[in-house]
Design a protein around this motif. Structure first.
Motif, PDB file in Angstrom:
ATOM      1  N   LEU A   9      10.043 -16.041   5.177  1.00 49.27           N
ATOM      2  CA  LEU A   9       9.406 -14.878   5.772  1.00 49.27           C
ATOM      3  C   LEU A   9       8.032 -14.755   5.137  1.00 49.27           C
ATOM      4  O   LEU A   9       7.906 -14.809   3.915  1.00 49.27           O
ATOM      5  N   ARG A  10       7.007 -14.619   5.975  1.00 45.27           N
ATOM      6  CA  ARG A  10       5.639 -14.392   5.500  1.00 45.27           C
ATOM      7  C   ARG A  10       5.121 -13.129   6.161  1.00 45.27           C
ATOM      8  O   ARG A  10       5.204 -12.990   7.375  1.00 45.27           O
ATOM      9  N   SER A  11       4.594 -12.226   5.351  1.00 49.38           N
ATOM     10  CA  SER A  11       4.069 -10.968   5.856  1.00 49.38           C
ATOM     11  C   SER A  11       2.732 -10.685   5.176  1.00 49.38           C
ATOM     12  O   SER A  11       2.599 -10.893   3.968  1.00 49.38           O
ATOM     13  N   GLN A  12       1.753 -10.232   5.979  1.00 49.94           N
ATOM     14  CA  GLN A  12       0.469  -9.801   5.433  1.00 49.94           C
ATOM     15  C   GLN A  12       0.101  -8.463   6.036  1.00 49.94           C
ATOM     16  O   GLN A  12       0.286  -8.244   7.239  1.00 49.94           O
ATOM     17  N   GLN A  13      -0.423  -7.585   5.196  1.00 55.53           N
ATOM     18  CA  GLN A  13      -0.871  -6.273   5.649  1.00 55.53           C
ATOM     19  C   GLN A  13      -2.114  -5.892   4.872  1.00 55.53           C
ATOM     20  O   GLN A  13      -2.169  -6.061   3.652  1.00 55.53           O
ATOM     21  N   THR A  14      -3.113  -5.374   5.571  1.00 52.46           N
ATOM     22  CA  THR A  14      -4.315  -4.881   4.906  1.00 52.46           C
ATOM     23  C   THR A  14      -4.200  -3.380   4.716  1.00 52.46           C
ATOM     24  O   THR A  14      -3.702  -2.665   5.592  1.00 52.46           O
ATOM     25  N   LEU A  15      -4.622  -2.927   3.560  1.00 58.20           N
ATOM     26  CA  LEU A  15      -4.587  -1.502   3.240  1.00 58.20           C
ATOM     27  C   LEU A  15      -5.919  -1.097   2.632  1.00 58.20           C
ATOM     28  O   LEU A  15      -6.480  -1.843   1.819  1.00 58.20           O
ATOM     29  N   PRO A  16      -6.449   0.095   2.978  1.00 62.74           N
ATOM     30  CA  PRO A  16      -7.742   0.539   2.473  1.00 62.74           C
ATOM     31  C   PRO A  16      -7.641   1.211   1.106  1.00 62.74           C
ATOM     32  O   PRO A  16      -8.053   2.359   0.916  1.00 62.74           O
ATOM     33  N   ILE A  17      -7.076   0.493   0.153  1.00 62.76           N
ATOM     34  CA  ILE A  17      -6.892   1.028  -1.192  1.00 62.76           C
ATOM     35  C   ILE A  17      -7.358  -0.011  -2.207  1.00 62.76           C
ATOM     36  O   ILE A  17      -7.548  -1.179  -1.882  1.00 62.76           O
ATOM     37  N   SER A  18      -7.525   0.413  -3.427  1.00 64.87           N
ATOM     38  CA  SER A  18      -7.942  -0.499  -4.487  1.00 64.87           C
ATOM     39  C   SER A  18      -6.764  -1.346  -4.964  1.00 64.87           C
ATOM     40  O   SER A  18      -5.603  -0.993  -4.744  1.00 64.87           O
ATOM     41  N   ARG A  19      -7.099  -2.423  -5.634  1.00 64.03           N
ATOM     42  CA  ARG A  19      -6.070  -3.280  -6.243  1.00 64.03           C
ATOM     43  C   ARG A  19      -5.215  -2.459  -7.208  1.00 64.03           C
ATOM     44  O   ARG A  19      -4.001  -2.612  -7.265  1.00 64.03           O
ATOM     45  N   GLU A  20      -5.857  -1.566  -7.955  1.00 61.70           N
ATOM     46  CA  GLU A  20      -5.139  -0.774  -8.949  1.00 61.70           C
ATOM     47  C   GLU A  20      -4.119   0.161  -8.289  1.00 61.70           C
ATOM     48  O   GLU A  20      -2.989   0.282  -8.756  1.00 61.70           O
ATOM     49  N   VAL A  21      -4.524   0.837  -7.213  1.00 62.55           N
ATOM     50  CA  VAL A  21      -3.607   1.735  -6.508  1.00 62.55           C
ATOM     51  C   VAL A  21      -2.449   0.934  -5.900  1.00 62.55           C
ATOM     52  O   VAL A  21      -1.284   1.331  -5.985  1.00 62.55           O
ATOM     53  N   ALA A  22      -2.789  -0.210  -5.290  1.00 58.88           N
ATOM     54  CA  ALA A  22      -1.751  -1.064  -4.699  1.00 58.88           C
ATOM     55  C   ALA A  22      -0.768  -1.519  -5.770  1.00 58.88           C
ATOM     56  O   ALA A  22       0.449  -1.457  -5.568  1.00 58.88           O
ATOM     57  N   TRP A  23      -1.277  -1.977  -6.895  1.00 59.28           N
ATOM     58  CA  TRP A  23      -0.404  -2.456  -7.968  1.00 59.28           C
ATOM     59  C   TRP A  23       0.492  -1.341  -8.486  1.00 59.28           C
ATOM     60  O   TRP A  23       1.696  -1.530  -8.671  1.00 59.28           O
TER      61      TRP A  23
ATOM     62  N   GLY B 284      -1.687  -6.618 -11.522  1.00 62.10           N
ATOM     63  CA  GLY B 284      -2.750  -6.381 -10.555  1.00 62.10           C
ATOM     64  C   GLY B 284      -2.877  -7.459  -9.498  1.00 62.10           C
ATOM     65  O   GLY B 284      -3.587  -7.270  -8.508  1.00 62.10           O
ATOM     66  N   TYR B 285      -2.182  -8.587  -9.663  1.00 60.81           N
ATOM     67  CA  TYR B 285      -2.357  -9.722  -8.748  1.00 60.81           C
ATOM     68  C   TYR B 285      -1.077 -10.160  -8.045  1.00 60.81           C
ATOM     69  O   TYR B 285      -1.074 -10.384  -6.853  1.00 60.81           O
ATOM     70  N   TYR B 286       0.001 -10.328  -8.800  1.00 58.76           N
ATOM     71  CA  TYR B 286       1.244 -10.762  -8.163  1.00 58.76           C
ATOM     72  C   TYR B 286       2.437 -10.549  -9.077  1.00 58.76           C
ATOM     73  O   TYR B 286       2.299 -10.398 -10.291  1.00 58.76           O
TER      74      TYR B 286
ATOM     75  N   ASN C 204     -12.665  -7.061   1.996  1.00 62.15           N
ATOM     76  CA  ASN C 204     -13.692  -6.094   2.323  1.00 62.15           C
ATOM     77  C   ASN C 204     -13.047  -4.770   2.740  1.00 62.15           C
ATOM     78  O   ASN C 204     -12.332  -4.726   3.725  1.00 62.15           O
ATOM     79  N   GLY C 205     -13.245  -3.725   1.954  1.00 63.18           N
ATOM     80  CA  GLY C 205     -12.713  -2.415   2.291  1.00 63.18           C
ATOM     81  C   GLY C 205     -11.317  -2.130   1.772  1.00 63.18           C
ATOM     82  O   GLY C 205     -10.736  -1.100   2.102  1.00 63.18           O
ATOM     83  N   GLY C 206     -10.725  -3.010   0.985  1.00 59.88           N
ATOM     84  CA  GLY C 206      -9.381  -2.745   0.471  1.00 59.88           C
ATOM     85  C   GLY C 206      -8.699  -3.973  -0.078  1.00 59.88           C
ATOM     86  O   GLY C 206      -9.305  -4.789  -0.770  1.00 59.88           O
ATOM     87  N   ILE C 207      -7.426  -4.115   0.273  1.00 60.91           N
ATOM     88  CA  ILE C 207      -6.619  -5.235  -0.223  1.00 60.91           C
ATOM     89  C   ILE C 207      -5.810  -5.848   0.919  1.00 60.91           C
ATOM     90  O   ILE C 207      -5.580  -5.207   1.940  1.00 60.91           O
ATOM     91  N   ILE C 208      -5.401  -7.093   0.703  1.00 56.69           N
ATOM     92  CA  ILE C 208      -4.410  -7.744   1.548  1.00 56.69           C
ATOM     93  C   ILE C 208      -3.155  -7.861   0.699  1.00 56.69           C
ATOM     94  O   ILE C 208      -3.188  -8.414  -0.411  1.00 56.69           O
TER      95      ILE C 208
END
Length: 165
Positions: free
Chosen positions: A6-20, A79-81, A104-108
């Motif tokens: 299963l492979r999934s990608q989603q873009t979100l308009p947040i910083s790496r820190e918030v995502a982590w 912060g990465y994986y 650009n504009g967030g994270i994947i």
């Protein structure tokens, strides 16, 4: 025994820190899992994520059946994986990689799950009849929940694919 991915990608308009902060907190799994899965954390989610962390849950993959699922966090680069692997549970193999990449504009946010289903030909039949659909439903729910919590970037399409490898 067939291996699936299963492979999934989603873009979100947040910083790496918030995502982590959100994604690395096991307690947030319940928030991004459909309630129909009966997902409950039993132990191991009370500390910041670290390699070797064991987390125990119960899940109900279908009505009338509840099982214990035990995963280990095997790799973490803050912060990465991170990687979680099933130690005991419904799959013969479950290896789940979670990546956060700046864009650009967030994270994947990218997930890659390699999994095997037990029970030979019966497991392969279950994959075709309901497991693939169930995983798609879970990840679509998660996508919508994350969009609700954080928004999205410029209506960029998200990707979800499940295939035999």
């Amino acid at each position: 025994m067939q291996l699936y991915q299963l492979r999934s990608q989603q873009t979100l308009p947040i910083s790496r820190e918030v995502a982590w902060e959100f994604l690395s907190d096991p307690a947030n799994l319940k928030n991004i899992t459909p309630s129909s899965m009966g997902f409950h954390i039993l132990s191991g989610a009370d500390k910041e994520m670290f390699p070797g962390q064991i987390i125990q849950y119960t899940v109900s993959p279908f009505k009338g059946y509840t099982t214990r699922w035990v995963t280990e966090i095997t790799h973490v680069q803050e912060g990465y994986y991170f990687v979680d692997e099933q130690r005991f549970g419904p799959y013969a193999l479950w290896h789940h990689k979670h990546f956060i990449k700046e864009t650009n504009g967030g994270i994947i946010m990218e997930d890659i799950i390699d999994y095997k289903i037990p029970f030979g030909i019966f497991g392969q039949l279950a994959q075709v009849l309901f497991i693939k659909k169930q995983l798609t439903t879970i990840f679509k729910f998660r996508e919508n929940k994350l969009k609700e919590l954080f928004g999205q970037i410029d209506n960029r399409p998200n990707e979800l694919e499940i295939k035999a490898i």
